[in-house]
Design a protein around this motif. Structure first.
Motif, mmCIF file in Angstrom:
data_model
loop_
_atom_site.group_PDB
_atom_site.id
_atom_site.type_symbol
_atom_site.label_atom_id
_atom_site.label_comp_id
_atom_site.label_asym_id
_atom_site.label_seq_id
_atom_site.Cartn_x
_atom_site.Cartn_y
_atom_site.Cartn_z
ATOM 1 N N HIS A 115 0.829 -1.196 0.000
ATOM 2 C CA HIS A 115 0.000 0.000 0.000
ATOM 3 C C HIS A 115 0.875 1.261 0.000
ATOM 4 N N PRO A 116 0.648 2.185 -0.931
ATOM 5 C CA PRO A 116 1.432 3.428 -0.975
ATOM 6 C C PRO A 116 0.928 4.436 0.061
ATOM 7 N N VAL A 117 1.347 4.223 1.310
ATOM 8 C CA VAL A 117 0.880 5.058 2.420
ATOM 9 C C VAL A 117 2.067 5.502 3.277
ATOM 10 N N ASP A 118 1.793 6.411 4.200
ATOM 11 C CA ASP A 118 2.835 6.898 5.097
ATOM 12 C C ASP A 118 2.986 6.028 6.343
ATOM 13 N N ILE A 119 1.850 5.545 6.852
ATOM 14 C CA ILE A 119 1.855 4.694 8.044
ATOM 15 C C ILE A 119 0.907 3.531 7.804
ATOM 16 N N LEU A 120 1.348 2.321 8.139
ATOM 17 C CA LEU A 120 0.526 1.129 8.013
ATOM 18 C C LEU A 120 0.321 0.521 9.401
ATOM 19 N N ILE A 121 -0.931 0.226 9.727
ATOM 20 C CA ILE A 121 -1.274 -0.333 11.045
ATOM 21 C C ILE A 121 -1.845 -1.732 10.865
ATOM 22 N N ASN A 122 -1.311 -2.689 11.600
ATOM 23 C CA ASN A 122 -1.877 -4.030 11.655
ATOM 24 C C ASN A 122 -1.731 -4.525 13.089
ATOM 25 N N TYR A 123 -2.807 -4.429 13.853
ATOM 26 C CA TYR A 123 -2.758 -4.783 15.276
ATOM 27 C C TYR A 123 -3.138 -6.242 15.526
ATOM 28 N N ASN A 124 -3.419 -6.984 14.473
ATOM 29 C CA ASN A 124 -3.857 -8.367 14.653
ATOM 30 C C ASN A 124 -2.791 -9.220 15.328
ATOM 31 N N VAL A 125 -3.232 -10.263 16.001
ATOM 32 C CA VAL A 125 -2.331 -11.108 16.779
ATOM 33 C C VAL A 125 -1.280 -11.775 15.896
ATOM 34 N N TYR A 126 -1.586 -11.932 14.616
ATOM 35 C CA TYR A 126 -0.666 -12.589 13.693
ATOM 36 C C TYR A 126 0.215 -11.597 12.929
ATOM 37 N N SER A 127 0.041 -10.307 13.136
ATOM 38 C CA SER A 127 0.705 -9.293 12.292
ATOM 39 C C SER A 127 2.223 -9.306 12.397
ATOM 40 N N LYS A 142 7.721 2.681 -1.215
ATOM 41 C CA LYS A 142 8.555 2.808 -0.020
ATOM 42 C C LYS A 142 7.875 2.138 1.168
ATOM 43 N N LEU A 143 8.642 1.392 1.935
ATOM 44 C CA LEU A 143 8.093 0.762 3.137
ATOM 45 C C LEU A 143 7.666 1.839 4.120
ATOM 46 N N PRO A 144 6.393 1.884 4.499
ATOM 47 C CA PRO A 144 5.934 2.914 5.441
ATOM 48 C C PRO A 144 6.317 2.570 6.878
ATOM 49 N N GLN A 145 6.073 3.493 7.778
ATOM 50 C CA GLN A 145 6.184 3.168 9.197
ATOM 51 C C GLN A 145 5.134 2.098 9.493
ATOM 52 N N CYS A 146 5.530 1.004 10.118
ATOM 53 C CA CYS A 146 4.605 -0.087 10.421
ATOM 54 C C CYS A 146 4.357 -0.164 11.926
ATOM 55 N N ILE A 147 3.105 -0.139 12.302
ATOM 56 C CA ILE A 147 2.698 -0.273 13.700
ATOM 57 C C ILE A 147 2.022 -1.629 13.821
ATOM 58 N N LEU A 148 2.705 -2.595 14.433
ATOM 59 C CA LEU A 148 2.268 -3.984 14.405
ATOM 60 C C LEU A 148 2.133 -4.577 15.805
ATOM 61 N N GLY A 149 1.157 -5.481 15.956
ATOM 62 C CA GLY A 149 1.038 -6.261 17.184
ATOM 63 C C GLY A 149 -0.206 -5.968 17.991
ATOM 64 N N SER A 150 -0.642 -6.961 18.755
ATOM 65 C CA SER A 150 -1.889 -6.850 19.509
ATOM 66 C C SER A 150 -1.822 -5.841 20.646
ATOM 67 N N LYS A 151 -0.615 -5.385 21.012
ATOM 68 C CA LYS A 151 -0.542 -4.351 22.050
ATOM 69 C C LYS A 151 -1.129 -3.031 21.551
ATOM 70 N N TYR A 152 -1.361 -2.939 20.237
ATOM 71 C CA TYR A 152 -1.974 -1.747 19.648
ATOM 72 C C TYR A 152 -3.454 -1.954 19.321
ATOM 73 N N ALA A 338 -5.395 1.466 21.907
ATOM 74 C CA ALA A 338 -5.747 2.650 21.119
ATOM 75 C C ALA A 338 -4.851 3.830 21.481
ATOM 76 N N ASP A 339 -4.571 3.992 22.761
ATOM 77 C CA ASP A 339 -3.689 5.082 23.188
ATOM 78 C C ASP A 339 -2.280 4.889 22.636
ATOM 79 N N ARG A 340 -1.766 3.652 22.700
ATOM 80 C CA ARG A 340 -0.435 3.368 22.163
ATOM 81 C C ARG A 340 -0.399 3.634 20.660
ATOM 82 N N LEU A 341 -1.445 3.174 19.976
ATOM 83 C CA LEU A 341 -1.510 3.334 18.532
ATOM 84 C C LEU A 341 -1.479 4.816 18.142
ATOM 85 N N VAL A 342 -2.335 5.606 18.776
ATOM 86 C CA VAL A 342 -2.407 7.045 18.465
ATOM 87 C C VAL A 342 -1.095 7.740 18.804
#
Length: 353
Positions: A115-127, A142-152, A338-342
């Motif tokens: 995806h041509p984006v600036d930030i990519l979020i995947n909070y799923n347990v398998y991400s 370009k690889l965007p900033q990735c926010i990954l993991g169920s803690k998000y 949600a707080d961590r993600l934001v």
């Protein structure tokens, strides 16, 4: 301003809308104004009831490229800090157009393309097992900033610091959830199944709390049936989902966002798949020993009520397994995602300036 481009209706359910509203609440807490753009009116009332402004484009949710002129016009007028897109129908062309206007964030579940984006979020347990670096390496993007993991995992405010469910030896209350729309009519099928087996001791002694989502077309029939049943309690327009979940000993739920809420409360769960995007999650939760998965039930609608109730009854008889499941669930999700993600998003946006 943060703009959310998302849809919800009887065909795709309300999961995307619900998680975007949870993220929007966290943005509000961080001092950001939030606004929603929808293709149609189906989810408009749901979003407005949470206090957010809404613009309806009157376009097709499943053909997003067609809406680009309208979308670009609205974004140009609003001049948001960023646009958060949450849809499986988005294309590279669509995201590329948006990115030329403002920062773009995408909520991903499938890693289907770069995806041509600036930030990519995947909070799923398998991400964390998804190789986004390889996905982008030869894509030209370009690889965007990735926010990954169920803690998000972005849960509603009520789940922050919520008291955990006490695992009791004797099970008295079971929660049943099929999402906001229930396109497979699972709740109705389960209620009919329970009615036909009302004489069975292992069923008659348990109260089944069924959640009737805002877009559930079977609500009237389910309510009518429940009036003639002592052990089925319907819940409409639930305002405090956390308290409802905590009041139950076990749950049966589709493998969507509700699973993360159940984890935060520590309620042992039997899950099932009714959409392609739920397959990875159901497998990952079961592999981690967090939940019991019935797998993809779309080809087995005839006997699914029997399988669901049978699995949950078996779980009522295994106190030690329920305790172990609850402990692992609470380790996975704590309600502050949600707080961590934001926080990560806002830091990322600052770095992009």
């Amino acid at each position: 301003m943060i703009v959310f481009r998302v849809d919800g209706n009887e065909k795709i359910g309300l999961g995307h809308v619900m998680r975007c509203m949870s993220i929007a609440e966290a943005f509000l807490d961080a001092g950001e104004e939030c606004f929603f753009i929808l293709a149609d009116v189906c989810a408009k009332e749901v979003v407005e009831k949470r206090g957010f402004g809404v613009f309806v484009m009157n376009t097709r949710f499943d053909c997003m490229d067609v809406e680009l002129p309208e979308m670009c016009s609205v974004v140009t007028q609003l001049m948001p800090r960023c646009v958060v897109v949450d849809s499986y129908y988005v294309t590279q062309q669509y995201l590329g157009f948006l990115k030329a206007l403002c920062r773009v964030i995408y909520l991903d579940d499938l890693a289907s393309f770069a995806h041509p984006v600036d930030i990519l979020i995947n909070y799923n347990v398998y991400s964390v097992d998804m190789d986004y670096a390889s996905l982008y390496r030869n894509s030209g993007e370009k690889l965007p900033q990735c926010i990954l993991g169920s803690k998000y995992a972005p849960l509603r405010r009520e789940f922050k610091g919520i008291q955990k469910c006490v695992i009791k030896k004797d099970v008295g209350d079971i929660l049943i959830s099929a999402g906001g729309a229930d396109p497979m009519h699972l709740i109705l099928g389960l209620v009919r199944f329970l009615k036909n087996r009302s004489e069975c001791d292992c069923i008659s002694k348990i109260r089944f709390h069924v959640i009737l989502g805002a877009l559930n077309v079977d609500k009237d029939e389910i309510l009518e049936l429940s009036l003639r049943m002592d052990n089925v309690v319907p819940h409409l327009a639930v305002q405090e989902m956390g308290n409802l979940i905590r009041g139950c000993d076990l749950a049966i739920s589709a493998a969507g966002s509700t699973l993360y809420e159940l984890c935060a409360c520590g309620v042992p769960t039997v899950t099932y798949v009714i959409a392609d995007n739920q397959i990875f999650g159901a497998r990952a939760f079961e592999k981690a020993g967090v939940m019991i998965s019935l797998g993809d039930i779309r080809g087995d609608m005839e006997g699914i009520a029997d399988r669901m109730v049978g699995s949950i009854i078996n779980l009522t008889r295994d106190f030690e397994k329920r305790k172990k499941m609850a402990r692992r669930m609470r380790e996975l999700v704590d309600g502050y995602g949600a707080d961590r993600l934001v926080g990560s998003v806002l830091s990322g946006l600052k770095g992009l300036k």
